[in-house]
Design a protein around this motif. Structure first.
Motif, PDB file in Angstrom:
ATOM      1  N   UNK A  11     -16.467 -83.591  -7.219  1.00 17.57           N
ATOM      2  CA  UNK A  11     -15.181 -83.580  -6.514  1.00 17.57           C
ATOM      3  C   UNK A  11     -15.102 -84.747  -5.532  1.00 17.57           C
ATOM      4  N   UNK A  12     -13.938 -85.387  -5.490  1.00 18.09           N
ATOM      5  CA  UNK A  12     -13.715 -86.534  -4.612  1.00 18.09           C
ATOM      6  C   UNK A  12     -12.799 -86.084  -3.477  1.00 18.09           C
ATOM      7  N   UNK A  13     -13.203 -86.389  -2.241  1.00 18.12           N
ATOM      8  CA  UNK A  13     -12.350 -86.017  -1.121  1.00 18.12           C
ATOM      9  C   UNK A  13     -11.261 -87.075  -0.927  1.00 18.12           C
ATOM     10  N   UNK A  14     -10.318 -86.802  -0.032  1.00 16.97           N
ATOM     11  CA  UNK A  14      -9.162 -87.690   0.150  1.00 16.97           C
ATOM     12  C   UNK A  14      -9.571 -89.067   0.661  1.00 16.97           C
ATOM     13  N   UNK A  15     -10.570 -89.125   1.515  1.00 19.38           N
ATOM     14  CA  UNK A  15     -11.019 -90.417   2.057  1.00 19.38           C
ATOM     15  C   UNK A  15     -11.614 -91.291   0.955  1.00 19.38           C
ATOM     16  N   UNK A  16     -12.422 -90.707   0.098  1.00 26.32           N
ATOM     17  CA  UNK A  16     -13.008 -91.459  -1.006  1.00 26.32           C
ATOM     18  C   UNK A  16     -11.940 -91.896  -1.998  1.00 26.32           C
ATOM     19  N   UNK A  17     -10.953 -91.042  -2.264  1.00 25.18           N
ATOM     20  CA  UNK A  17      -9.864 -91.378  -3.169  1.00 25.18           C
ATOM     21  C   UNK A  17      -9.041 -92.534  -2.621  1.00 25.18           C
ATOM     22  N   UNK A  18      -8.763 -92.513  -1.321  1.00 24.46           N
ATOM     23  CA  UNK A  18      -8.016 -93.606  -0.699  1.00 24.46           C
ATOM     24  C   UNK A  18      -8.810 -94.900  -0.748  1.00 24.46           C
ATOM     25  N   UNK A  19     -10.117 -94.823  -0.560  1.00 23.86           N
ATOM     26  CA  UNK A  19     -10.970 -96.002  -0.607  1.00 23.86           C
ATOM     27  C   UNK A  19     -11.001 -96.590  -2.017  1.00 23.86           C
ATOM     28  N   UNK A  20     -11.025 -95.752  -3.045  1.00 19.54           N
ATOM     29  CA  UNK A  20     -11.071 -96.240  -4.424  1.00 19.54           C
ATOM     30  C   UNK A  20      -9.749 -96.830  -4.899  1.00 19.54           C
ATOM     31  N   UNK A  21      -8.647 -96.369  -4.341  1.00 16.11           N
ATOM     32  CA  UNK A  21      -7.335 -96.791  -4.840  1.00 16.11           C
ATOM     33  C   UNK A  21      -6.647 -97.832  -3.971  1.00 16.11           C
ATOM     34  N   UNK A  22      -7.321 -98.371  -2.956  1.00 13.34           N
ATOM     35  CA  UNK A  22      -6.685 -99.388  -2.131  1.00 13.34           C
ATOM     36  C   UNK A  22      -6.564-100.693  -2.907  1.00 13.34           C
ATOM     37  N   UNK A  23      -5.490-101.412  -2.658  1.00 13.11           N
ATOM     38  CA  UNK A  23      -5.232-102.687  -3.318  1.00 13.11           C
ATOM     39  C   UNK A  23      -5.805-103.796  -2.453  1.00 13.11           C
ATOM     40  N   UNK A  24      -6.568-104.676  -3.079  1.00 14.78           N
ATOM     41  CA  UNK A  24      -7.185-105.786  -2.373  1.00 14.78           C
ATOM     42  C   UNK A  24      -6.488-107.064  -2.816  1.00 14.78           C
ATOM     43  N   UNK A  25      -6.038-107.839  -1.850  1.00 17.78           N
ATOM     44  CA  UNK A  25      -5.348-109.077  -2.170  1.00 17.78           C
ATOM     45  C   UNK A  25      -6.380-110.114  -2.623  1.00 17.78           C
ATOM     46  N   UNK A  26      -6.127-110.713  -3.782  1.00 16.30           N
ATOM     47  CA  UNK A  26      -7.033-111.722  -4.309  1.00 16.30           C
ATOM     48  C   UNK A  26      -6.635-113.088  -3.791  1.00 16.30           C
ATOM     49  N   UNK A  27      -7.619-113.884  -3.485  1.00 16.09           N
ATOM     50  CA  UNK A  27      -7.349-115.242  -3.043  1.00 16.09           C
ATOM     51  C   UNK A  27      -8.044-116.216  -3.979  1.00 16.09           C
ATOM     52  N   UNK A  28      -7.469-117.386  -4.110  1.00 15.51           N
ATOM     53  CA  UNK A  28      -8.023-118.422  -4.978  1.00 15.51           C
ATOM     54  C   UNK A  28      -8.460-119.581  -4.105  1.00 15.51           C
ATOM     55  N   UNK A  29      -9.683-120.023  -4.293  1.00 13.16           N
ATOM     56  CA  UNK A  29     -10.196-121.165  -3.554  1.00 13.16           C
ATOM     57  C   UNK A  29      -9.796-122.438  -4.301  1.00 13.16           C
ATOM     58  N   UNK A  30      -8.867-123.183  -3.723  1.00 10.39           N
ATOM     59  CA  UNK A  30      -8.374-124.382  -4.389  1.00 10.39           C
ATOM     60  C   UNK A  30      -9.253-125.598  -4.137  1.00 10.39           C
ATOM     61  N   UNK A  31     -10.236-125.489  -3.252  1.00  6.47           N
ATOM     62  CA  UNK A  31     -11.083-126.620  -2.920  1.00  6.47           C
ATOM     63  C   UNK A  31     -12.232-126.844  -3.886  1.00  6.47           C
ATOM     64  N   UNK A  32     -12.400-125.965  -4.864  1.00  6.60           N
ATOM     65  CA  UNK A  32     -13.539-126.073  -5.784  1.00  6.60           C
ATOM     66  C   UNK A  32     -13.205-127.058  -6.904  1.00  6.60           C
TER      67      UNK A  32
END
Length: 61
Positions: A11-32
């Protein structure tokens, strides 16, 4: 002794569910600098040669 389980996850609690479903903004390193190489005819020939030897080895069993 029971060897099979009906549930795959515990069983997954609400805190773990929120942690798994958060959206992370992706960034691109243009200096490479990309180390892009051109694909040569010799590399294609080598791939085809290796494929032929693999298929002949596989059929010889």
């Amino acid at each position: 002794m029971k060897k099979q389980s009906n549930t795959l996850f515990s069983d997954i609690n609400k805190e773990q569910l929120a942690n798994l479903t958060t959206v992370v903004k992706e960034t691109i390193n243009l200096g490479i600098q990309s180390a892009r190489r051109n694909f040569s005819a010799a590399e294609l020939w080598d791939i085809q040669r290796r494929k032929r030897t693999f298929t002949t080895r596989r059929l010889s069993f």
